[in-house]
Scaffold this motif. Structure first.
Motif, PDB file in Angstrom:
ATOM      1  N   LEU A  49       0.608  -1.142  -0.073  1.00 23.68           N
ATOM      2  CA  LEU A  49       0.064  -0.112   0.047  1.00 23.68           C
ATOM      3  C   LEU A  49       0.830   1.217   0.113  1.00 23.68           C
ATOM      4  CD1 LEU A  49      -3.103  -1.028   2.101  1.00 23.68           C
ATOM      5  CD2 LEU A  49      -2.931  -1.108   0.059  1.00 23.68           C
ATOM      6  N   ALA A  50       1.895   0.989   0.386  1.00 25.51           N
ATOM      7  CA  ALA A  50       3.001   2.315   0.719  1.00 25.51           C
ATOM      8  C   ALA A  50       3.376   2.705  -0.725  1.00 25.51           C
ATOM      9  CB  ALA A  50       4.243   1.938   1.474  1.00 25.51           C
ATOM     10  N   ARG A  51       3.645   1.804  -1.673  1.00 24.21           N
ATOM     11  CA  ARG A  51       3.885   2.025  -2.922  1.00 24.21           C
ATOM     12  C   ARG A  51       2.940   2.818  -3.860  1.00 24.21           C
ATOM     13  NH1 ARG A  51       6.788  -2.651  -2.579  1.00 24.21           N
ATOM     14  NH2 ARG A  51       4.954  -4.009  -3.106  1.00 24.21           N
ATOM     15  N   ALA A  52       1.541   2.425  -3.682  1.00 26.05           N
ATOM     16  CA  ALA A  52       0.415   3.235  -4.012  1.00 26.05           C
ATOM     17  C   ALA A  52       0.525   4.659  -3.585  1.00 26.05           C
ATOM     18  CB  ALA A  52      -0.848   2.634  -3.760  1.00 26.05           C
ATOM     19  N   HIS A  53       1.083   5.027  -2.553  1.00 26.25           N
ATOM     20  CA  HIS A  53       0.922   6.415  -1.837  1.00 26.25           C
ATOM     21  C   HIS A  53       2.269   7.112  -2.070  1.00 26.25           C
ATOM     22  CE1 HIS A  53      -3.193   5.999  -0.253  1.00 26.25           C
ATOM     23  NE2 HIS A  53      -2.789   4.783   0.154  1.00 26.25           N
ATOM     24  N   ASP A  54       3.460   6.376  -2.717  1.00 28.89           N
ATOM     25  CA  ASP A  54       4.617   6.891  -2.674  1.00 28.89           C
ATOM     26  C   ASP A  54       5.363   7.199  -1.381  1.00 28.89           C
ATOM     27  OD1 ASP A  54       5.851   6.970  -5.115  1.00 28.89           O
ATOM     28  OD2 ASP A  54       4.861   9.039  -6.012  1.00 28.89           O
ATOM     29  N   ILE A  55       5.174   6.317  -0.513  1.00 27.66           N
ATOM     30  CA  ILE A  55       5.750   6.533   0.769  1.00 27.66           C
ATOM     31  C   ILE A  55       6.729   5.347   1.013  1.00 27.66           C
ATOM     32  CG2 ILE A  55       5.087   6.172   3.278  1.00 27.66           C
ATOM     33  CD1 ILE A  55       2.338   6.729   2.770  1.00 27.66           C
ATOM     34  N   PRO A  56       7.818   6.081   1.196  1.00 29.96           N
ATOM     35  CA  PRO A  56       9.041   4.935   1.438  1.00 29.96           C
ATOM     36  C   PRO A  56       8.984   4.214   2.907  1.00 29.96           C
ATOM     37  CG  PRO A  56       9.781   7.237   1.902  1.00 29.96           C
ATOM     38  CD  PRO A  56       8.242   7.553   1.528  1.00 29.96           C
ATOM     39  N   THR A  57       9.159   3.087   2.606  1.00 24.75           N
ATOM     40  CA  THR A  57       9.000   2.061   3.726  1.00 24.75           C
ATOM     41  C   THR A  57      10.206   1.007   3.840  1.00 24.75           C
ATOM     42  OG1 THR A  57       7.756   0.584   2.443  1.00 24.75           O
ATOM     43  CG2 THR A  57       6.598   2.452   3.910  1.00 24.75           C
ATOM     44  N   PRO A  58      11.497   1.516   4.081  1.00 19.40           N
ATOM     45  CA  PRO A  58      12.674   0.796   3.883  1.00 19.40           C
ATOM     46  C   PRO A  58      12.689  -0.453   4.698  1.00 19.40           C
ATOM     47  CG  PRO A  58      13.344   2.942   4.696  1.00 19.40           C
ATOM     48  CD  PRO A  58      11.945   3.266   4.156  1.00 19.40           C
ATOM     49  N   ILE A  59      12.276  -0.280   6.136  1.00 18.37           N
ATOM     50  CA  ILE A  59      12.092  -1.248   7.023  1.00 18.37           C
ATOM     51  C   ILE A  59      11.238  -2.330   6.731  1.00 18.37           C
ATOM     52  CG2 ILE A  59      11.779  -1.699   9.531  1.00 18.37           C
ATOM     53  CD1 ILE A  59      12.798   1.065  10.155  1.00 18.37           C
ATOM     54  N   SER A  60       9.958  -1.680   6.330  1.00 15.39           N
ATOM     55  CA  SER A  60       8.935  -2.558   6.243  1.00 15.39           C
ATOM     56  C   SER A  60       9.249  -3.545   4.974  1.00 15.39           C
ATOM     57  CB  SER A  60       7.597  -1.776   5.761  1.00 15.39           C
ATOM     58  OG  SER A  60       6.614  -2.665   5.092  1.00 15.39           O
ATOM     59  N   ASP A  61      10.057  -2.912   3.927  1.00 17.25           N
ATOM     60  CA  ASP A  61      10.428  -3.774   2.861  1.00 17.25           C
ATOM     61  C   ASP A  61      11.168  -5.035   3.221  1.00 17.25           C
ATOM     62  OD1 ASP A  61       9.080  -1.786   1.398  1.00 17.25           O
ATOM     63  OD2 ASP A  61      10.973  -0.970   0.462  1.00 17.25           O
ATOM     64  N   VAL A  62      12.271  -4.760   4.120  1.00 14.68           N
ATOM     65  CA  VAL A  62      13.175  -5.798   4.461  1.00 14.68           C
ATOM     66  C   VAL A  62      12.356  -6.881   5.454  1.00 14.68           C
ATOM     67  CG1 VAL A  62      15.111  -6.238   6.122  1.00 14.68           C
ATOM     68  CG2 VAL A  62      15.161  -4.233   4.481  1.00 14.68           C
ATOM     69  N   VAL A  63      11.657  -6.395   6.446  1.00 13.16           N
ATOM     70  CA  VAL A  63      10.828  -7.105   7.092  1.00 13.16           C
ATOM     71  C   VAL A  63       9.993  -8.032   6.288  1.00 13.16           C
ATOM     72  CG1 VAL A  63       9.085  -7.272   8.826  1.00 13.16           C
ATOM     73  CG2 VAL A  63      10.721  -5.820   9.360  1.00 13.16           C
ATOM     74  N   GLY A  64       9.512  -7.596   5.215  1.00 12.13           N
ATOM     75  CA  GLY A  64       8.373  -8.398   4.436  1.00 12.13           C
ATOM     76  C   GLY A  64       9.241  -9.456   3.862  1.00 12.13           C
ATOM     77  N   VAL A  65      10.364  -8.921   3.159  1.00 12.06           N
ATOM     78  CA  VAL A  65      11.179 -10.217   2.343  1.00 12.06           C
ATOM     79  C   VAL A  65      11.443 -11.308   3.288  1.00 12.06           C
ATOM     80  CG1 VAL A  65      13.521 -10.522   1.267  1.00 12.06           C
ATOM     81  CG2 VAL A  65      12.084  -8.797   0.746  1.00 12.06           C
ATOM     82  N   LEU A  66      12.153 -10.913   4.512  1.00 13.29           N
ATOM     83  CA  LEU A  66      12.521 -12.024   5.552  1.00 13.29           C
ATOM     84  C   LEU A  66      11.253 -13.043   5.820  1.00 13.29           C
ATOM     85  CD1 LEU A  66      14.852  -9.740   7.842  1.00 13.29           C
ATOM     86  CD2 LEU A  66      15.510 -11.586   6.138  1.00 13.29           C
ATOM     87  N   LEU A  67      10.227 -12.475   6.211  1.00  9.54           N
ATOM     88  CA  LEU A  67       8.816 -12.942   6.615  1.00  9.54           C
ATOM     89  C   LEU A  67       8.471 -14.079   5.230  1.00  9.54           C
ATOM     90  CD1 LEU A  67       6.891 -10.534   8.867  1.00  9.54           C
ATOM     91  CD2 LEU A  67       7.765 -12.890   9.624  1.00  9.54           C
ATOM     92  N   ALA A  68       8.517 -13.534   4.137  1.00 10.33           N
ATOM     93  CA  ALA A  68       8.126 -14.134   2.829  1.00 10.33           C
ATOM     94  C   ALA A  68       8.902 -15.453   3.006  1.00 10.33           C
ATOM     95  CB  ALA A  68       8.104 -13.297   1.649  1.00 10.33           C
ATOM     96  N   ALA A  69      10.342 -15.209   3.026  1.00 18.39           N
ATOM     97  CA  ALA A  69      11.338 -16.340   2.708  1.00 18.39           C
ATOM     98  C   ALA A  69      11.294 -17.240   3.822  1.00 18.39           C
ATOM     99  CB  ALA A  69      12.872 -15.401   2.617  1.00 18.39           C
ATOM    100  N   THR A  70      10.804 -16.558   5.038  1.00 21.75           N
ATOM    101  CA  THR A  70      10.478 -17.618   6.197  1.00 21.75           C
ATOM    102  C   THR A  70       9.458 -18.629   5.899  1.00 21.75           C
ATOM    103  OG1 THR A  70      11.708 -15.986   7.768  1.00 21.75           O
ATOM    104  CG2 THR A  70      10.309 -17.632   8.710  1.00 21.75           C
ATOM    105  N   SER A  71       8.380 -17.854   5.278  1.00 23.35           N
ATOM    106  CA  SER A  71       7.114 -18.621   5.254  1.00 23.35           C
ATOM    107  C   SER A  71       7.402 -19.466   4.059  1.00 23.35           C
ATOM    108  CB  SER A  71       6.007 -17.651   4.915  1.00 23.35           C
ATOM    109  OG  SER A  71       4.926 -18.420   4.561  1.00 23.35           O
ATOM    110  N   ASP A  72       7.845 -19.156   2.815  1.00 21.78           N
ATOM    111  CA  ASP A  72       7.673 -19.967   1.590  1.00 21.78           C
ATOM    112  C   ASP A  72       8.888 -20.501   1.173  1.00 21.78           C
ATOM    113  OD1 ASP A  72       5.039 -19.040   2.103  1.00 21.78           O
ATOM    114  OD2 ASP A  72       5.274 -17.178   0.553  1.00 21.78           O
ATOM    115  N   GLY A  73      10.126 -20.368   1.835  1.00 23.74           N
ATOM    116  CA  GLY A  73      11.512 -20.839   1.224  1.00 23.74           C
ATOM    117  C   GLY A  73      11.530 -20.134   0.043  1.00 23.74           C
ATOM    118  N   PRO A  74      12.372 -21.078  -0.859  1.00 32.22           N
ATOM    119  CA  PRO A  74      12.840 -22.333  -0.746  1.00 32.22           C
ATOM    120  C   PRO A  74      13.922 -22.722   0.382  1.00 32.22           C
ATOM    121  CG  PRO A  74      13.563 -21.651  -2.912  1.00 32.22           C
ATOM    122  CD  PRO A  74      12.775 -20.524  -2.301  1.00 32.22           C
ATOM    123  N   GLY A  75      14.201 -23.901   0.402  1.00 30.15           N
ATOM    124  CA  GLY A  75      15.506 -24.082   1.109  1.00 30.15           C
ATOM    125  C   GLY A  75      15.045 -24.492   2.650  1.00 30.15           C
TER     126      GLY A  75
END
Ligand code: NAP
Length: 303
Positions: free
Chosen positions: A277-303
């Protein structure tokens, strides 16, 4: 046990799809109200059991697992599958819903309407904020660990939900500021995601470095929440942090339990949503971007 009104007028046909931890609490409340919730799930069971306030409430089943066995549409559906399971539950919605149906979505997040409406066959989709902790026990019963409470938007459909649960152990608040309430809960869930990243419980928020990270992360969330129309003050990030810091050190969260159980995580609706949603409003969210990637990888792998 709360006093329950004996007459239900008008009689409703009600279904609970996804009778897990949250679905069992609502099914038990409906049962105590004198309604007969139809139970539709993934695991066949003869009945459900809820442990609450020293009582053991048995909700007669069966829990059906084949959507082809649904014979009629119903007035009210409580959808309590995890957000990662909505598409799999679509056949239930197709069978149970029509334009006269209300689907009350008992899930975390702020996207219940957009994620469920495409499957709801013209039904009205009502989001709900779920405030209570409920935990499946080894014997299959569900333990309700605090008073059950839902918040729903103050709209006509919500009155049907409030009527269905009136006088039961599950209270329903109608909020004219639902978006703000839902975003505040989402911010709480987003911060709790750091427990799944670290593999630690609430005690981890007592570390000064994690505390600083949490507040910075929640300030990003707050900017997005406001851009989406939530009315939340500057104090909210610190308030949420303080709540985690004062919780028992070993208090967990369902996204951590899912990580520990090797199940898919609801990372996208709890954390990924903020960057999306931040992208749709042009709001920078550097921490959220990192947290999202780490959780996505934790959830879905691979590995
Ligand atoms: N539990 C809490 O304390 C709590 C608190 C606040 C918010 N929430 C939110 O509430 C939502 C529900 O969480 P929960 O803890 O109740 O999850 P849960 O215990 O895993 O319950 C989900 C239920 O849905 C069933 N299910 C899965 N796929 C299905 C399908 N295709 N058709 C029908 N049923 C299906 C599951 O069956 P199986 O039994 O076969 O897995 C399970 O019974 C989540 O969004 C969660 O974040 C939970």
């Amino acid at each position: 046990m709360p006093e329950v009104e004996s007459d239900v007028s008008p009689p409703l046909t009600v279904a609970v799809v996804g009778p897990g931890a949250i679905g069992t609490v609502v099914a038990a409340a409906l049962h105590e109200r004198g309604l007969v919730p139809q139970l539709y799930g993934r695991t066949a069971r003869e009945s459900l059991a809820l442990i609450a306030d020293g009582d053991r409430i048995i909700v007669p089943g069966p829990v059906l697992t084949d959507p082809e066995l649904v014979t009629d549409r119903v007035d009210l559906v409580f959808l309590a599958v995890k957000a990662t399971q909505i598409a799999d539950a679509a056949p239930w919605l197709a069978a149970l819903c029509g334009p006269g149906t209300i689907v009350c979505v008992l899930q975390n997040g702020v996207e219940q309407v957009s994620s469920v409406a495409p499957f709801a066959n013209g039904a009205q989709v009502l989001p709900a904020v779920v405030w209570f902790p409920a935990q499946a026990q080894p014997d299959g019963a569900v333990w309700l660990r605090a008073p059950a409470r839902l918040t729903v938007p103050d709209v006509d459909a919500a009155r049907r939900v409030a009527d269905a649960l009136r006088g039961t152990r599950c209270s329903v608040d109608l909020s004219p500021e639902f978006a703000s309430v839902a975003w505040r809960k989402l911010m709480q869930n987003a911060a709790a995601g750091l427990m799944a990243v670290t593999g630690r419980r609430s005690g981890v928020f007592r570390r000064p470095d994690v505390a600083r990270l949490t507040v910075a992360y929640l300030r990003e969330c707050l900017a997005v929440a406001r851009a989406e129309g939530a009315l939340l003050g500057d104090e909210v990030p610190e308030e949420i942090l303080a709540k985690f810091q004062s919780a028992p050190e070993d208090l967990g969260t369902s996204i951590l339990a899912d990580r520990e159980g090797g199940r898919p995580l609801e990372w996208d609706i709890r954390n990924g949503v903020i960057s999306r949603l931040a992208r749709a409003h042009d709001i920078p969210t550097p921490i959220s971007d990192v947290v999202g990637v780490l959780l996505a990888a934790t959830s879905d792998g691979p590995g």
